[in-house]
Design a protein around this motif. Sequence first.
Motif, PDB file in Angstrom:
ATOM      1  N   MET A  29       0.856  -1.201   0.000  1.00 11.89           N
ATOM      2  CA  MET A  29       0.000   0.000   0.000  1.00 11.89           C
ATOM      3  C   MET A  29       0.885   1.242   0.000  1.00 11.89           C
ATOM      4  SD  MET A  29      -2.734   1.156   2.896  1.00 11.89           S
ATOM      5  CE  MET A  29      -3.383   2.794   2.901  1.00 11.89           C
ATOM      6  N   LEU A  30       0.574   2.182  -0.847  1.00 14.13           N
ATOM      7  CA  LEU A  30       1.340   3.421  -1.007  1.00 14.13           C
ATOM      8  C   LEU A  30       1.459   4.166   0.325  1.00 14.13           C
ATOM      9  CD1 LEU A  30       2.414   5.604  -3.141  1.00 14.13           C
ATOM     10  CD2 LEU A  30       0.131   6.558  -2.993  1.00 14.13           C
ATOM     11  N   SER A  31       2.671   4.674   0.629  1.00 14.80           N
ATOM     12  CA  SER A  31       2.846   5.510   1.832  1.00 14.80           C
ATOM     13  C   SER A  31       3.212   6.923   1.403  1.00 14.80           C
ATOM     14  CB  SER A  31       3.932   4.931   2.737  1.00 14.80           C
ATOM     15  OG  SER A  31       5.197   5.015   2.115  1.00 14.80           O
ATOM     16  N   ARG A  32       2.776   7.891   2.231  1.00 13.59           N
ATOM     17  CA  ARG A  32       3.049   9.303   1.941  1.00 13.59           C
ATOM     18  C   ARG A  32       3.672   9.971   3.164  1.00 13.59           C
ATOM     19  NH1 ARG A  32      -1.834   9.092  -0.915  1.00 13.59           N
ATOM     20  NH2 ARG A  32      -1.630   9.713  -3.099  1.00 13.59           N
ATOM     21  N   VAL A  63       9.618   4.303   3.508  1.00 13.09           N
ATOM     22  CA  VAL A  63       9.926   2.876   3.338  1.00 13.09           C
ATOM     23  C   VAL A  63       9.490   2.074   4.562  1.00 13.09           C
ATOM     24  CG1 VAL A  63      11.818   1.214   3.130  1.00 13.09           C
ATOM     25  CG2 VAL A  63      11.821   3.272   1.707  1.00 13.09           C
ATOM     26  N   ILE A  64       9.729   2.641   5.766  1.00 16.65           N
ATOM     27  CA  ILE A  64       9.349   1.953   7.012  1.00 16.65           C
ATOM     28  C   ILE A  64       7.825   1.791   7.086  1.00 16.65           C
ATOM     29  CG2 ILE A  64       9.273   2.254   9.530  1.00 16.65           C
ATOM     30  CD1 ILE A  64      12.094   3.555   9.283  1.00 16.65           C
ATOM     31  N   LEU A  65       7.099   2.856   6.683  1.00 14.25           N
ATOM     32  CA  LEU A  65       5.626   2.777   6.670  1.00 14.25           C
ATOM     33  C   LEU A  65       5.168   1.744   5.645  1.00 14.25           C
ATOM     34  CD1 LEU A  65       4.664   6.586   6.774  1.00 14.25           C
ATOM     35  CD2 LEU A  65       4.629   4.986   8.676  1.00 14.25           C
ATOM     36  N   LEU A  66       5.804   1.741   4.471  1.00 17.24           N
ATOM     37  CA  LEU A  66       5.426   0.822   3.394  1.00 17.24           C
ATOM     38  C   LEU A  66       5.651  -0.640   3.815  1.00 17.24           C
ATOM     39  CD1 LEU A  66       4.523   0.807   0.360  1.00 17.24           C
ATOM     40  CD2 LEU A  66       6.940   0.633  -0.211  1.00 17.24           C
ATOM     41  N   ALA A  67       6.709  -0.869   4.585  1.00 17.91           N
ATOM     42  CA  ALA A  67       7.029  -2.237   5.030  1.00 17.91           C
ATOM     43  C   ALA A  67       6.108  -2.710   6.153  1.00 17.91           C
ATOM     44  CB  ALA A  67       8.479  -2.298   5.488  1.00 17.91           C
ATOM     45  N   GLY A  68       5.249  -1.809   6.646  1.00 16.02           N
ATOM     46  CA  GLY A  68       4.292  -2.211   7.686  1.00 16.02           C
ATOM     47  C   GLY A  68       4.844  -2.170   9.094  1.00 16.02           C
ATOM     48  N   HIS A  69       6.004  -1.538   9.298  1.00 10.59           N
ATOM     49  CA  HIS A  69       6.573  -1.436  10.646  1.00 10.59           C
ATOM     50  C   HIS A  69       5.775  -0.467  11.519  1.00 10.59           C
ATOM     51  CE1 HIS A  69      10.000  -3.854   9.568  1.00 10.59           C
ATOM     52  NE2 HIS A  69      10.401  -3.006   8.630  1.00 10.59           N
ATOM     53  N   LEU A  70       5.085   0.506  10.871  1.00  4.07           N
ATOM     54  CA  LEU A  70       4.314   1.525  11.600  1.00  4.07           C
ATOM     55  C   LEU A  70       3.013   1.774  10.850  1.00  4.07           C
ATOM     56  CD1 LEU A  70       7.146   4.170  12.215  1.00  4.07           C
ATOM     57  CD2 LEU A  70       6.025   2.832  14.008  1.00  4.07           C
ATOM     58  N   ASN A  97      20.778  -0.505   9.591  1.00  3.31           N
ATOM     59  CA  ASN A  97      21.537  -0.259  10.822  1.00  3.31           C
ATOM     60  C   ASN A  97      20.669   0.226  11.967  1.00  3.31           C
ATOM     61  OD1 ASN A  97      23.986  -1.097   9.812  1.00  3.31           O
ATOM     62  ND2 ASN A  97      24.536   0.942   9.044  1.00  3.31           N
ATOM     63  N   ALA A  98      19.424   0.638  11.648  1.00  2.00           N
ATOM     64  CA  ALA A  98      18.475   0.998  12.711  1.00  2.00           C
ATOM     65  C   ALA A  98      17.770  -0.248  13.257  1.00  2.00           C
ATOM     66  CB  ALA A  98      17.453   2.004  12.177  1.00  2.00           C
ATOM     67  N   GLY A  99      18.151  -1.417  12.711  1.00  5.08           N
ATOM     68  CA  GLY A  99      17.575  -2.675  13.197  1.00  5.08           C
ATOM     69  C   GLY A  99      16.247  -3.013  12.567  1.00  5.08           C
ATOM     70  N   LEU A 100      15.969  -2.426  11.398  1.00  4.30           N
ATOM     71  CA  LEU A 100      14.683  -2.655  10.733  1.00  4.30           C
ATOM     72  C   LEU A 100      14.911  -3.390   9.410  1.00  4.30           C
ATOM     73  CD1 LEU A 100      13.273   0.913  11.337  1.00  4.30           C
ATOM     74  CD2 LEU A 100      12.458  -1.149  12.463  1.00  4.30           C
ATOM     75  N   HIS A 101      13.863  -4.084   8.964  1.00  5.98           N
ATOM     76  CA  HIS A 101      13.952  -4.851   7.715  1.00  5.98           C
ATOM     77  C   HIS A 101      13.685  -3.934   6.533  1.00  5.98           C
ATOM     78  CE1 HIS A 101      13.250  -7.839   4.651  1.00  5.98           C
ATOM     79  NE2 HIS A 101      12.002  -7.392   4.477  1.00  5.98           N
ATOM     80  N   PHE A 102      14.598  -3.942   5.544  1.00  2.08           N
ATOM     81  CA  PHE A 102      14.383  -3.172   4.310  1.00  2.08           C
ATOM     82  C   PHE A 102      13.747  -4.116   3.290  1.00  2.08           C
ATOM     83  CE2 PHE A 102      15.170  -0.947   0.406  1.00  2.08           C
ATOM     84  CZ  PHE A 102      15.138   0.395   0.765  1.00  2.08           C
ATOM     85  N   PRO A 103      12.575  -3.754   2.732  1.00  2.00           N
ATOM     86  CA  PRO A 103      11.851  -4.679   1.844  1.00  2.00           C
ATOM     87  C   PRO A 103      12.686  -5.092   0.621  1.00  2.00           C
ATOM     88  CG  PRO A 103      10.526  -2.737   2.376  1.00  2.00           C
ATOM     89  CD  PRO A 103      11.890  -2.469   2.881  1.00  2.00           C
ATOM     90  N   ARG A 104      12.639  -6.358   0.292  1.00  2.00           N
ATOM     91  CA  ARG A 104      13.353  -6.883  -0.890  1.00  2.00           C
ATOM     92  C   ARG A 104      12.420  -6.807  -2.098  1.00  2.00           C
ATOM     93  NH1 ARG A 104      18.288  -7.438  -1.612  1.00  2.00           N
ATOM     94  NH2 ARG A 104      18.141  -9.448  -2.672  1.00  2.00           N
ATOM     95  N   HIS A 105      12.079  -5.584  -2.456  1.00  2.00           N
ATOM     96  CA  HIS A 105      11.187  -5.344  -3.599  1.00  2.00           C
ATOM     97  C   HIS A 105      11.772  -4.215  -4.432  1.00  2.00           C
ATOM     98  CE1 HIS A 105       7.803  -7.785  -2.074  1.00  2.00           C
ATOM     99  NE2 HIS A 105       8.096  -7.288  -0.888  1.00  2.00           N
ATOM    100  N   ARG A 106      11.184  -4.019  -5.585  1.00  2.00           N
ATOM    101  CA  ARG A 106      11.507  -2.821  -6.374  1.00  2.00           C
ATOM    102  C   ARG A 106      10.655  -1.684  -5.815  1.00  2.00           C
ATOM    103  NH1 ARG A 106      13.914  -1.009 -10.751  1.00  2.00           N
ATOM    104  NH2 ARG A 106      12.919   0.493 -12.127  1.00  2.00           N
ATOM    105  N   ILE A 107      11.312  -0.655  -5.322  1.00  2.00           N
ATOM    106  CA  ILE A 107      10.605   0.457  -4.669  1.00  2.00           C
ATOM    107  C   ILE A 107      10.765   1.709  -5.522  1.00  2.00           C
ATOM    108  CG2 ILE A 107      10.591   1.954  -2.632  1.00  2.00           C
ATOM    109  CD1 ILE A 107      11.542  -0.482  -1.017  1.00  2.00           C
ATOM    110  N   ASP A 166      11.337   4.480  17.390  1.00  2.00           N
ATOM    111  CA  ASP A 166      10.863   4.207  18.758  1.00  2.00           C
ATOM    112  C   ASP A 166       9.813   5.231  19.197  1.00  2.00           C
ATOM    113  OD1 ASP A 166      12.504   2.023  18.957  1.00  2.00           O
ATOM    114  OD2 ASP A 166      14.093   3.045  20.088  1.00  2.00           O
ATOM    115  N   HIS A 167      10.013   6.493  18.789  1.00  2.00           N
ATOM    116  CA  HIS A 167       9.071   7.560  19.140  1.00  2.00           C
ATOM    117  C   HIS A 167       7.710   7.311  18.484  1.00  2.00           C
ATOM    118  CE1 HIS A 167       7.535  11.664  19.814  1.00  2.00           C
ATOM    119  NE2 HIS A 167       7.186  11.678  18.542  1.00  2.00           N
ATOM    120  N   LEU A 168       7.725   7.019  17.183  1.00  4.10           N
ATOM    121  CA  LEU A 168       6.471   6.809  16.458  1.00  4.10           C
ATOM    122  C   LEU A 168       5.781   5.510  16.874  1.00  4.10           C
ATOM    123  CD1 LEU A 168       7.577   8.011  12.894  1.00  4.10           C
ATOM    124  CD2 LEU A 168       6.055   9.200  14.481  1.00  4.10           C
ATOM    125  N   ALA A 169       6.582   4.521  17.324  1.00  6.58           N
ATOM    126  CA  ALA A 169       6.000   3.260  17.791  1.00  6.58           C
ATOM    127  C   ALA A 169       5.481   3.368  19.229  1.00  6.58           C
ATOM    128  CB  ALA A 169       7.045   2.150  17.704  1.00  6.58           C
TER     129      ALA A 169
END
Length: 509
Positions: A1-4, A88-95, A54-64, A165-168
């Motif tokens: 789903m598109l993130s803005r 990217v973090i929003l798009l990956a569903g982390h937040l 390096n922030a400990g988050l998963h970067f999606p293995r897709h064409r972005i 961490d703040h947004l979560a």
Amino acid sequence: MLSRVYSCAVVGLEGVIVEVEVDYTNGLPGVTIVGLPDAAVQESRERVQTAVKNAGLHFPRHRIVVNLAPAVVRKEGPAYDLPIALGVILLAGHLPHDVVDGTLVVGELSLDGVVRHTRGILPMAATARANGYKRMFVPEVDAPEAALIPGLEIIPVKSLADLYDHLAGRRLIQPYQPSENFLEPLFTPTDFSEIKGQEHVKRALEVAAAGGHNVLMVGSPGAGKTLIARALPGILPEMSIEESLDVTRIYSVADQLPVGTPLIKHRPFRSPHHTISHAGLVGGGNIPKPGEISLAHRGVLFLDEFPEFGTRVLEVMRQPMEDKVVTISRAKGSLTFSANFQLIAAMNPCPCGYYGDSLKPCTCAPAMVTKYQKRISGPLLDRIDIHIEVPRVDYEKLSGNKLGESSEAIRKRVQTARDIQNNRFSNGEAKDVVCNADMRIGEVRQFCSLQPEGQSLMRAAMSQLNLSARAYHRILKLSRTIADLAGSEEIQSTHLAEALQYRPKIMMG
């Protein structure tokens, strides 16, 4: 789903809201950035991928695909790193996507996720408030600058992990609370009391400071021209908060704000070398940036060795000296920068420097002297209100222990004269006029009327000195300033006579 995520670009001195859209598409894993990005924005692909990892988050293995809208505005600099990473973090569903509603995000990322300083934060914060944003994520080091704009919650971000961490809701970052105890590296001018002799030159600079007039000092080497010019900031009136924000905005865009100084409180004093380029003085470049005349806005531009500056460099100053702005036009469009500066120029009368000197003979041929003085064109000289000769100081004055009048005492008189001008201009339609030098023809007619005695003196001066219409109006403005310093409602003939003394003398005769 598109993130803005919403960010901001700086065009000239103004901010433009940029919508950062991030979405998946079919194809091999990678990141594509569209929307007229420059090389620094294109390089953010690598910075963002490494910083997210390096922030400990998963970067999606897709064409972005990242789209920076509107596509007609050129995106430059690394300020989009943080909003792209957040998208990217929003798009990956982390937040959840709504955590950035009503928020503007800017910041450069290092590879370990630390958020670095970004230029142009002040105009970005002003744009955020003007567009109804309630909150702004900025680099921690830039929070004091962003907090100069009231009515905006500023969240100082140290790293991408802290922002996540703040947004979560795990570890909230407290909004920045502005304080007044920041220190500006003060430009310490020479005190006027330390300058021996040169009383008439000091008087000329007092008049210039009181009315914002341009000055040209002519004298042999070592007479004290540079010293006197560097003492000028000490007698200039203090800047209002509006003027301070105006100046700070230019320095923020030019990335010349001193570290730890979110707000410039002292009037700028710029002294470029005579080898400066045309673009360095008036602004320009591939992506136009403010030049020295804009960095001297609301302050002083000191040009030492005036004739040594390139002819083209000097001639392009003519229009900004009249209009108080400089417009830089390119094929892609034009940008306007503020340039309401006070010009203080210093020059020798000839190449060897001793033409007309009382002690040392000049070694230049008359033709050389004429050629040297003609490097400064008549139209440019016409725009300078005060022309003053700086003679050499004799031994008795130099060796004496007697101190002259202090800068503080002179500044009080200058401030009183400026207060008179503020009251005069704030009541009528001339609200954008700050000092007498800014007056247009309508204000000159309204505030610079002469008595019959003054009119006959002016008529004689016009015919004897061959004054142009511009010179006529400039003499009237100067007379008005001298009258304000004397606390006089009317321009007396003595005020007019002093103003006429400051017209250029014909050096070659």
